[in-house]
Design a protein around this motif. Structure first.
Motif, short mmCIF file in Angstrom:
data_model
loop_
_atom_site.label_atom_id
_atom_site.label_comp_id
_atom_site.label_asym_id
_atom_site.label_seq_id
_atom_site.Cartn_x
_atom_site.Cartn_y
_atom_site.Cartn_z
N LEU A 86 -4.28 9.93 -3.66
CA LEU A 86 -4.25 10.71 -2.43
C LEU A 86 -3.09 10.31 -1.51
CD1 LEU A 86 -8.06 10.72 -1.57
CD2 LEU A 86 -6.74 12.54 -2.66
N LEU A 87 -2.49 9.15 -1.76
CA LEU A 87 -1.44 8.65 -0.86
C LEU A 87 -0.23 9.56 -0.72
CD1 LEU A 87 -1.38 4.78 -1.36
CD2 LEU A 87 -1.99 6.07 0.69
N PRO A 88 0.22 10.28 -1.77
CA PRO A 88 1.38 11.14 -1.55
C PRO A 88 1.18 12.17 -0.44
CG PRO A 88 1.02 10.85 -3.89
CD PRO A 88 -0.17 10.23 -3.18
N ARG A 89 -0.08 12.50 -0.13
CA ARG A 89 -0.36 13.46 0.93
C ARG A 89 -1.17 12.83 2.04
NH1 ARG A 89 -1.97 19.23 -1.02
NH2 ARG A 89 -1.71 19.49 1.21
N SER A 90 -0.99 11.53 2.25
CA SER A 90 -1.68 10.79 3.30
C SER A 90 -0.64 9.97 4.08
CB SER A 90 -2.72 9.85 2.70
OG SER A 90 -3.70 10.57 2.00
N HIS A 91 -1.09 9.31 5.14
CA HIS A 91 -0.21 8.47 5.94
C HIS A 91 0.33 7.33 5.08
CE1 HIS A 91 -1.11 10.44 9.69
NE2 HIS A 91 -2.39 10.42 9.37
N HIS A 92 1.65 7.16 5.09
CA HIS A 92 2.27 6.06 4.36
C HIS A 92 3.69 5.84 4.85
CE1 HIS A 92 3.44 9.60 1.91
NE2 HIS A 92 4.57 8.94 1.72
N ILE A 93 4.21 4.65 4.55
CA ILE A 93 5.62 4.34 4.78
C ILE A 93 6.29 4.46 3.43
CG2 ILE A 93 7.29 2.53 5.34
CD1 ILE A 93 5.22 1.27 7.13
N SER A 94 7.49 5.03 3.40
CA SER A 94 8.22 5.18 2.16
C SER A 94 9.52 4.38 2.21
CB SER A 94 8.54 6.66 1.92
OG SER A 94 9.26 6.81 0.73
N LEU A 95 9.75 3.58 1.18
CA LEU A 95 10.95 2.75 1.07
C LEU A 95 11.60 2.97 -0.28
CD1 LEU A 95 9.28 -0.53 2.38
CD2 LEU A 95 10.73 1.01 3.70
N GLY A 96 12.92 2.87 -0.33
CA GLY A 96 13.65 2.95 -1.58
C GLY A 96 14.10 1.56 -2.00
N VAL A 97 14.13 1.31 -3.30
CA VAL A 97 14.58 0.02 -3.83
C VAL A 97 15.62 0.26 -4.92
CG1 VAL A 97 12.44 -1.23 -3.29
CG2 VAL A 97 12.68 -0.09 -5.51
N PRO A 98 16.58 -0.67 -5.06
CA PRO A 98 17.61 -0.49 -6.08
C PRO A 98 17.12 -0.72 -7.51
CG PRO A 98 17.96 -2.53 -4.88
CD PRO A 98 16.84 -1.80 -4.20
N GLN B 113 8.18 7.17 -8.36
CA GLN B 113 7.49 6.74 -7.15
C GLN B 113 6.29 5.89 -7.52
OE1 GLN B 113 7.30 11.09 -6.49
NE2 GLN B 113 7.26 10.51 -4.32
N VAL B 114 6.02 4.87 -6.72
CA VAL B 114 4.80 4.08 -6.88
C VAL B 114 4.11 4.05 -5.51
CG1 VAL B 114 5.97 1.85 -6.46
CG2 VAL B 114 3.81 1.91 -7.72
N PHE B 115 2.81 4.24 -5.54
CA PHE B 115 2.00 4.24 -4.33
C PHE B 115 1.00 3.10 -4.41
CE2 PHE B 115 3.56 8.49 -4.90
CZ PHE B 115 3.90 8.90 -3.62
N PHE B 116 0.80 2.40 -3.28
CA PHE B 116 -0.14 1.29 -3.22
C PHE B 116 -0.47 1.03 -1.76
CE2 PHE B 116 4.13 -0.28 -3.21
CZ PHE B 116 4.15 -1.41 -2.39
N CYS B 117 -1.34 0.07 -1.50
CA CYS B 117 -1.76 -0.25 -0.14
C CYS B 117 -1.44 -1.70 0.19
CB CYS B 117 -3.26 -0.03 0.04
SG CYS B 117 -3.77 1.69 -0.09
N ASP B 118 -1.18 -1.95 1.46
CA ASP B 118 -1.06 -3.33 1.91
C ASP B 118 -2.48 -3.89 2.09
OD1 ASP B 118 -2.03 -2.67 4.49
OD2 ASP B 118 -0.04 -2.67 5.39
N PRO B 119 -2.63 -5.17 2.43
CA PRO B 119 -3.98 -5.75 2.53
C PRO B 119 -4.89 -5.09 3.56
CG PRO B 119 -2.37 -7.49 2.32
CD PRO B 119 -1.60 -6.21 2.52
N GLU C 43 4.71 3.76 -0.16
CA GLU C 43 5.37 4.43 -1.27
C GLU C 43 6.72 3.76 -1.46
OE1 GLU C 43 7.34 8.78 -2.35
OE2 GLU C 43 6.68 8.37 -0.31
N VAL C 44 7.07 3.49 -2.70
CA VAL C 44 8.39 2.96 -3.03
C VAL C 44 8.97 3.83 -4.13
CG1 VAL C 44 9.66 1.00 -3.99
CG2 VAL C 44 7.88 0.61 -2.29
N GLY C 45 10.24 4.21 -3.96
CA GLY C 45 10.87 5.09 -4.94
C GLY C 45 12.23 4.57 -5.38
N ASN C 46 12.78 5.24 -6.38
CA ASN C 46 14.06 4.82 -6.94
C ASN C 46 15.24 5.54 -6.29
OD1 ASN C 46 13.55 7.37 -8.05
ND2 ASN C 46 14.52 6.88 -9.99
N TRP C 47 15.03 6.16 -5.14
CA TRP C 47 16.11 6.90 -4.52
C TRP C 47 17.13 5.99 -3.86
CZ3 TRP C 47 11.03 8.51 -3.98
CH2 TRP C 47 10.29 7.86 -3.01
N ALA C 48 18.34 6.49 -3.77
CA ALA C 48 19.43 5.73 -3.15
C ALA C 48 19.30 5.77 -1.64
CB ALA C 48 20.77 6.33 -3.56
N ARG C 49 19.91 4.78 -1.00
CA ARG C 49 19.91 4.72 0.47
C ARG C 49 20.60 5.96 1.01
NH1 ARG C 49 19.67 0.51 4.11
NH2 ARG C 49 19.67 -0.96 2.38
#
Length: 142
Positions: free
Chosen positions: A82-94, A122-128, A134-140
């Motif tokens: 459900l996270l892709p359509r819920s509140h989340h922070i999205s970050l890209g990583v190299p 994309q990978v979705f997960f929760c903090d504690p 959300e973390v994805g493979n997109w470029a800055r």
């Protein structure tokens, strides 16, 4: 209108040190100097400073609802889906694949998704505290 940019993201928690350690260990954030606000706060930043995260002590009088996502090891995969359509922070990583491997090594429950015939990962997960990430493979973005 001047260019709008993201200044920081704040996460409220009842355990500031635990949540700050999570972001340090999973994303490599580093602690910054923090003014005295009269309650516990940890400021974190990426290196070089481009993203700032403020971990703040939750107001015990707050009536705001808790996150609906479970952050424990028994998190339900359907909740993560459900996270892709819920509140989340999205970050890209190299190094997306290396990042996902590190999440698995830490035992963090994840939900992976690909788009555009596997070009977007994309990978979705929760903090504690159950906050969606959300973390994805997109470029800055420039």
């Amino acid at each position: 209108m001047a260019e709008i940019h993201l200044d920081h993201v704040a996460r409220a928690t009842t355990d500031v040190q635990r949540l700050a350690r999570f972001y340090e260990e999973v994303f490599g954030f580093q602690r910054m100097d923090v003014p005295n606000f009269g309650f516990e706060v940890v400021w974190l930043s990426t290196v070089p400073p481009s993203i700032t995260l403020h971990i703040i002590q939750k107001n015990p009088n707050s009536n705001l609802p808790e996150s609906p996502h479970s952050a424990g090891p028994d998190v339900n995969r359907k909740d993560l889906e459900l996270l892709p359509r819920s509140h989340h922070i999205s970050l890209g990583v190299p190094d997306y694949d290396g990042f996902v491997k590190s999440l698995k090594e830490k035992g963090i429950p994840i939900y992976e998704k690909t788009q555009q015939e596997g070009k977007i990962k994309q990978v979705f997960f929760c903090d504690p505290d159950g906050n969606g990430l959300e973390v994805g493979n997109w470029a800055r973005r420039q």
